[in-house]
Scaffold this motif. Sequence first.
Motif, PDB file in Angstrom:
ATOM      1  N   GLU A  39       0.844  -1.187   0.000  1.00  0.00           N
ATOM      2  CA  GLU A  39       0.000   0.000   0.000  1.00  0.00           C
ATOM      3  C   GLU A  39       0.879   1.238   0.000  1.00  0.00           C
ATOM      4  N   TYR A  82      -6.835  -1.410  -5.171  1.00  0.00           N
ATOM      5  CA  TYR A  82      -7.895  -0.661  -4.498  1.00  0.00           C
ATOM      6  C   TYR A  82      -7.424   0.787  -4.471  1.00  0.00           C
ATOM      7  N   ILE A 121      -7.881   4.579  -3.291  1.00  0.00           N
ATOM      8  CA  ILE A 121      -8.499   5.368  -2.224  1.00  0.00           C
ATOM      9  C   ILE A 121      -8.188   6.829  -2.507  1.00  0.00           C
ATOM     10  N   LEU A 176      -8.112   9.659   2.285  1.00  0.00           N
ATOM     11  CA  LEU A 176      -7.841   8.831   3.459  1.00  0.00           C
ATOM     12  C   LEU A 176      -8.643   9.225   4.692  1.00  0.00           C
ATOM     13  N   THR A 196     -11.185   6.635   5.914  1.00  0.00           N
ATOM     14  CA  THR A 196     -10.733   5.250   6.034  1.00  0.00           C
ATOM     15  C   THR A 196     -10.107   4.997   7.393  1.00  0.00           C
TER      16      THR A 196
END
Length: 87
Positions: free
Chosen positions: A34, A63, A65, A68, A71
Amino acid sequence: MYIILVYDVSEKRVFKVLKIARKYITWIQNSVLEGEISMANYEKLKIEIKKVIKPEEDSILFYIIRDLKYTSKENIGIIKNSDEKFF
């Protein structure tokens, strides 16, 4: 943008995919990386990975995003990489 990359590839190609992805984002645990990435680097990452995988055998998931602040991440058990950037 921030991405989470999850891969399931043949053992023959695991190290190659990991090596490519680690140039751009952070390894978190087996088959998961990530990190923050620019759109240009995201495109480079995809191109490099496409050169080593076999689409009929391997699977790569991204994925994406965009923000943030909505999340969170929860961990149970050991943390394999303490470079926490995802909140």
